[in-house]
Design a protein around this motif. Structure first.
Motif, PDB file in Angstrom:
ATOM      1  N   ASP A  53       0.850  -1.186   0.000  1.00  0.00           N
ATOM      2  CA  ASP A  53       0.000   0.000   0.000  1.00  0.00           C
ATOM      3  C   ASP A  53       0.891   1.243   0.000  1.00  0.00           C
ATOM      4  O   ASP A  53       2.110   1.145   0.071  1.00  0.00           O
ATOM      5  N   VAL A  54       0.267   2.401  -0.086  1.00  0.00           N
ATOM      6  CA  VAL A  54       1.024   3.653  -0.209  1.00  0.00           C
ATOM      7  C   VAL A  54       1.987   3.835   0.959  1.00  0.00           C
ATOM      8  O   VAL A  54       3.134   4.241   0.758  1.00  0.00           O
TER       9      VAL A  54
ATOM     10  N   ALA B 127     -10.145  -4.932   2.896  1.00  0.00           N
ATOM     11  CA  ALA B 127     -10.718  -4.234   4.052  1.00  0.00           C
ATOM     12  C   ALA B 127     -10.396  -2.740   3.931  1.00  0.00           C
ATOM     13  O   ALA B 127     -10.772  -2.117   2.959  1.00  0.00           O
ATOM     14  N   GLN B 128      -9.668  -2.174   4.872  1.00  0.00           N
ATOM     15  CA  GLN B 128      -9.304  -0.751   4.830  1.00  0.00           C
ATOM     16  C   GLN B 128      -8.045  -0.505   4.008  1.00  0.00           C
ATOM     17  O   GLN B 128      -7.720   0.628   3.698  1.00  0.00           O
TER      18      GLN B 128
END
Length: 121
Positions: free
Chosen positions: A35-36, A69-70
């Motif tokens: 992710d980022v 999910a998030q």
């Protein structure tokens, strides 16, 4: 028309690959999704800048965004890189032929030099 679409896609890929930060991001994603917040770690850049680089990579089709999910991990898509390799292939073959020709020429020069050197003795 399909040829034009291929060229336009290659243009997007080459433009994306032109930046060293984006190439580094692709190298990182080659080892797995991230992710980022994971991608930003080795760079002295802020999150919005990395996000812009990721957008360019997504537009070029080199990266896709997933949903977990998030978490929003990015994944490398290697197909456009294969398209680049296919485009570059004829040039690679051309240079291999030229280097082989140069090798042959240098061998001939060595033989002539050895033969010429023997005559002087």
């Amino acid at each position: 028309m399909a040829r034009r679409a291929q060229t336009d896609r290659l243009s997007l890929v080459f433009a994306a690959l032109a930046d060293p930060t984006r190439r580094a991001i692709l190298t990182r994603l080659a080892s797995g999704d991230a992710d980022v917040s994971e991608i930003i770690k080795p760079f002295a850049l802020h999150q919005p800048t990395i996000s812009k680089h990721l957008s360019v990579l997504e537009r070029a089709g080199l990266v896709i965004r997933k949903r977990d999910a998030q978490r929003r991990p990015r994944t490398l898509v290697a197909v456009p890189l294969r398209d680049v390799a296919d485009w570059v292939e004829p040039f690679r073959r051309l240079w291999e032929q030229r280097f082989a020709s140069l090798d042959g020429y240098l061998e001939e020069m060595k033989k002539k030099e050895k033969a010429h050197g023997r005559k002087k003795r």
